[in-house]
Design an enzyme around this catalytic site. Structure first.
Site, short mmCIF file in Angstrom:
data_model
loop_
_atom_site.label_atom_id
_atom_site.label_comp_id
_atom_site.label_asym_id
_atom_site.label_seq_id
_atom_site.Cartn_x
_atom_site.Cartn_y
_atom_site.Cartn_z
N CYS A 1 0.82 -1.20 0.00
CA CYS A 1 0.00 0.00 0.00
C CYS A 1 0.86 1.26 0.00
CB CYS A 1 -0.93 0.09 1.20
SG CYS A 1 -1.87 -1.41 1.50
N GLU B 1 13.20 -16.78 -15.33
CA GLU B 1 12.75 -15.40 -15.53
C GLU B 1 11.68 -15.33 -16.62
OE1 GLU B 1 12.75 -12.79 -14.03
OE2 GLU B 1 12.48 -11.18 -15.47
N LYS C 1 7.79 -14.13 -16.30
CA LYS C 1 7.16 -13.08 -17.12
C LYS C 1 5.82 -13.57 -17.66
CE LYS C 1 9.35 -10.87 -15.88
NZ LYS C 1 10.16 -9.95 -15.12
N ASN D 1 -0.17 1.22 6.05
CA ASN D 1 0.63 0.36 5.16
C ASN D 1 1.35 -0.65 6.05
OD1 ASN D 1 3.91 1.08 3.78
ND2 ASN D 1 2.65 -0.70 3.41
N GLY D 2 1.23 -1.94 5.71
CA GLY D 2 1.91 -2.95 6.52
C GLY D 2 0.93 -3.93 7.12
N TRP E 1 -3.06 -2.60 -1.58
CA TRP E 1 -2.81 -3.95 -2.08
C TRP E 1 -3.27 -4.87 -0.96
CZ3 TRP E 1 0.14 -8.24 -0.64
CH2 TRP E 1 0.32 -9.22 -1.63
N HIS F 1 13.92 -36.16 -14.52
CA HIS F 1 13.79 -36.64 -13.15
C HIS F 1 12.38 -36.43 -12.59
CE1 HIS F 1 18.01 -37.58 -12.95
NE2 HIS F 1 18.28 -36.38 -13.42
N ARG G 1 2.75 0.51 -5.53
CA ARG G 1 2.69 -0.21 -4.26
C ARG G 1 1.38 -0.97 -4.06
NH1 ARG G 1 6.77 2.12 -0.96
NH2 ARG G 1 5.85 1.18 0.89
N LYS H 1 4.01 -3.38 -7.85
CA LYS H 1 5.38 -3.21 -8.32
C LYS H 1 6.39 -3.44 -7.19
CE LYS H 1 8.47 -2.05 -11.39
NZ LYS H 1 8.82 -3.14 -12.30
N GLU I 1 3.18 -13.97 -14.92
CA GLU I 1 2.80 -12.69 -14.33
C GLU I 1 1.85 -11.89 -15.23
OE1 GLU I 1 6.34 -10.38 -13.83
OE2 GLU I 1 5.49 -9.21 -12.18
O1 M6R Z 1 11.91 -4.27 -6.35
P1 M6R Z 1 12.49 -5.65 -6.31
O2 M6R Z 1 13.49 -5.88 -7.38
O3 M6R Z 1 13.00 -6.03 -4.97
O4 M6R Z 1 11.23 -6.61 -6.61
C1 M6R Z 1 11.34 -7.99 -6.48
C2 M6R Z 1 10.17 -8.68 -7.11
O5 M6R Z 1 8.99 -8.37 -6.45
C3 M6R Z 1 10.02 -8.32 -8.58
O6 M6R Z 1 11.20 -8.54 -9.28
C4 M6R Z 1 8.89 -9.14 -9.23
O7 M6R Z 1 9.22 -10.49 -9.23
C5 M6R Z 1 8.64 -8.62 -10.64
N1 M6R Z 1 7.33 -8.03 -10.70
C6 M6R Z 1 8.72 -9.64 -11.70
O8 M6R Z 1 8.53 -9.10 -12.96
#
Ligand code: M6R
Length: 609
Positions: free
Chosen positions: A2, A482, A486, A101-102, A75, A505, A27, A604, A489
């Site tokens: 948040c 990675e 992507k 927030n938290g 969030w 395996h 956030r 984010k 996500e």
């Molecule tokens: O801000 P950060 O690099 O610490 O964030 C870590 C992850 O939350 C971030 O990389 C997340 O996995 C991405 N949204 C992936 O695209």
């Protein structure tokens, strides 16, 4: 998670806080709310969805804000994203409003106690508990009521509170969650992130853990937990007038993918020393002597940053022969880590705010290890708390899906590995050869981007599948993780990143004609092995889309489709292959009509555990 944004001292304060809130949308973006005063009474508005929806609602109501406004973007942690659960939360008589927030870890006990005293709750949140607690304790002043309630609360959190008896005051508090206060010409701002302040705000005060702040127009007072006043000089923060515009792009994500050649050039600028075949890195805050004494490196990160960390660990071991451990921060923080002398910690975090990474860093600092942060956001928690910082210089990354920050993380880590290698056994010529490849990277990325239409065509074919494997070996293994992340996500497709040699395996049981494999084959040292692994996939009727840098005939019979990328050395091939993976995920998500820039359930910066 948040975001909190408030201001005191501005006539049209609602507009101002909503504009700040938009910069905090990274956030969380499932609901938002704002409160202010009208005729000495608290008024508020909450909406499910983006800040733009809240904006329209306040506009419709003619809610302008009289000198003070406090806003929140959410969030969801406790309770679904509904209007009731959105902030601000108020007490039963609407005399007090709070944004939070938290997480309040003991909220259930507190809620039970309050309910036993007859308090009626309107939401499922942990946050509402705080509003009722403070309101119950309010006698004469809000500062005192907040201070008396705080010892009852367990967890990591930041709050902003207003009360109808003090319509010119915001009280704020934080514990293991960031809060900053900015001031400019009689206006005082409160924010979870100083980068959300209007650009004219240059003087910023960061609240430290356990501090309470009283904000009034042009005035900030800081207190410790006993209400003893604290003096704190403000910091002048570097403000980059960041352009938050998509330009002609439909999505920030594609814009940011396309910005990678420029971002990599920025990351390399003034950091290479070609004649000596090495890198010069500002901000390390470590002397040459200290760097020579590094015996092992420990890298921490979450999500994409963790994947960049795996590549970084491989590069540091390969180039510098320094043993390097890579750990997921959220797990590592609870491991009571063994930190041997000579350990250098590298914390990777684009935002510099990821709660798990911050907590792991704090734990490691108490054990005496020096911490170097590799990240993008100036003024962030890790920028302030780490001993040294290597900035990514990727520019603002707005898309939740990390793209250019990831490639710049790999590039910055490669510079660090090169520098460490040159300080040890790597020769000048080997260093120069590495730099030659590094300098070619922006153009090579551009070559892939120039052919993105081909990837978009392939995406049309592959978008109909609901399960994917992403395979690779050595440097291509983290690339697979990675690329799978992507796809998950932004297109909500189930995708498994896997080391190709491990498929047999167990997971090979899942391979069939409706589960395609995206194969990253550009690690030269493991190419023959990778090819055999793909033959095993083909033998089970699996469809194979290969990302390849070799003559296409080398993959005849094993690849159904190819994405061609330029050839480079194995460590840097990770960047090129990842760009192909990003484009594939983007175009598949586009085909499926997903919300690419702000995927469901995500934020984010993940600022809760
Ligand atoms: O801000 P950060 O690099 O610490 O964030 C870590 C992850 O939350 C971030 O990389 C997340 O996995 C991405 N949204 C992936 O695209």
């Amino acid at each position: 998670m948040c975001g909190i944004f408030g201001c005191v001292g501005l006539d049209e304060s609602v507009k101002a806080v909503l504009s700040g809130l938009r910069r905090l949308e990274y956030r969380g973006y499932d609901s938002a709310g704002v409160c202010t005063f009208s005729n000495d009474k608290i008024i508020f508005e909450k909406q499910v969805g983006k800040i733009s929806t809240l904006d329209e609602a306040t506009e419709k109501k003619g809610m302008k804000g009289n000198k003070l406004a406090l806003a929140h973007t959410r969030w969801a942690t406790h309770g679904k994203p509904t209007k009731e659960n959105a902030h601000p939360h108020l007490d039963e008589k609407n005399t007090l409003a709070l944004v939070h927030n938290g997480i309040i870890e003991n909220h259930e006990v507190l809620r039970r106690d309050l309910k036993a005293k007859g308090v009626k709750f309107l939401s499922d949140t942990d946050s509402e508990v705080i509003a009722h607690l403070i309101a119950k304790d309010f006698e004469e002043d809000l500062l005192g009521a907040v201070q008396r309630s705080l010892p009852l609360l367990e967890g990591s959190f930041a709050i902003g509170v207003i009360h109808e008896k003090e319509p010119n005051t915001i009280i704020a508090f934080c514990k293991d969650a960031p809060l900053a206060v900015g001031m400019n010409e009689g206006v005082t701002y409160l924010s979870s992130d100083p980068n959300a302040f209007p650009s004219e705000v240059k003087n910023v005060v960061f609240l430290s853990n356990g501090e309470i702040a009283r904000l009034q127009a042009g005035v900030l007072e800081l207190f410790d937990g006993d209400l003893t006043p604290i003096q704190r000089e403000s910091l002048i923060i570097e403000r980059h007038d960041q352009v938050f515009s998509k330009g002609d792009y439909e999505h920030y994500t594609l814009k940011e993918i396309d910005e990678q050649p420029m971002a990599i050039r920025n990351a390399l600028f003034n950091r290479t020393h070609y004649d000596f075949g090495t890198a010069t890195l500002e901000g390390l805050n470590l002397s040459i002597h200290e760097l020579l004494e590094v015996e092992r490196v420990l890298i921490l990160g979450c999500g994409t940053s963790y994947h960049a960390g795996i590549i970084g660990a491989m590069m540091i071991e390969e180039l510098a022969r320094v043993p390097t451990q890579i750990e997921i921060a959220s797990e590592y923080r609870y491991s009571n880590p063994i930190v041997l002398p000579g350990t250098l910690v590298i914390a990777i975090s684009q935002s510099g705010e990821t709660a798990d990474t911050v907590a792991a860093v704090r734990e490691l600092k108490t054990k005496g290890a020096p911490v170097l942060w590799i990240g993008n956001v100036q003024g962030s928690t890790l920028a302030r708390e780490a001993d040294g910082a290597l900035f990514l210089r990727a520019g603002p990354e707005i898309g939740v899906c990390s793209t250019k920050a990831f490639t710049n993380q790999v590039v910055v880590l490669s510079l660090f590995a090169l520098m460490m290698g040159r300080m040890r056994h790597l020769s000048r010529d080997e260093g120069k050869a590495f730099l030659d490849c590094l300098m070619r990277l922006p153009d090579e990325v551009q070559t892939i981007l120039d052919r993105k239409g081909d990837i978009a065509k392939l995406a049309k074919k592959y978008a109909k599948y609901d399960n994917f494997f992403f395979l690779g070996r050595r440097y291509m293994y983290p690339v697979s993780l990675e690329a799978a992340l992507k796809l998950k996500e932004i297109s909500y497709i189930n995708a498994n990143g896997y080391p190709a040699g491990e498929l047999k395996h167990g997971p090979i049981a899942l391979i069939n004609e409706s589960c395609p494999t995206v194969a990253f084959t550009t690690n030269q040292t493991t190419f023959p092995k990778m090819k055999s692994n793909l033959q095993e996939v083909k033998a089970r009727h699996g469809l194979v889309l290969a990302v390849s840098s070799v003559d296409h005939r080398a993959l005849d019979g094993v690849a159904d489709d190819l994405i061609q990328v330029p050839q480079t050395i194995d460590p840097l091939a990770s960047v090129l292959a990842s760009v192909a993976g990003q484009l594939l995920a983007y175009y598949i998500a586009l085909e499926r009509g997903a919300n690419i820039d702000q995927p469901r359930n995500l934020a984010k910066a993940v600022t809760v555990e």
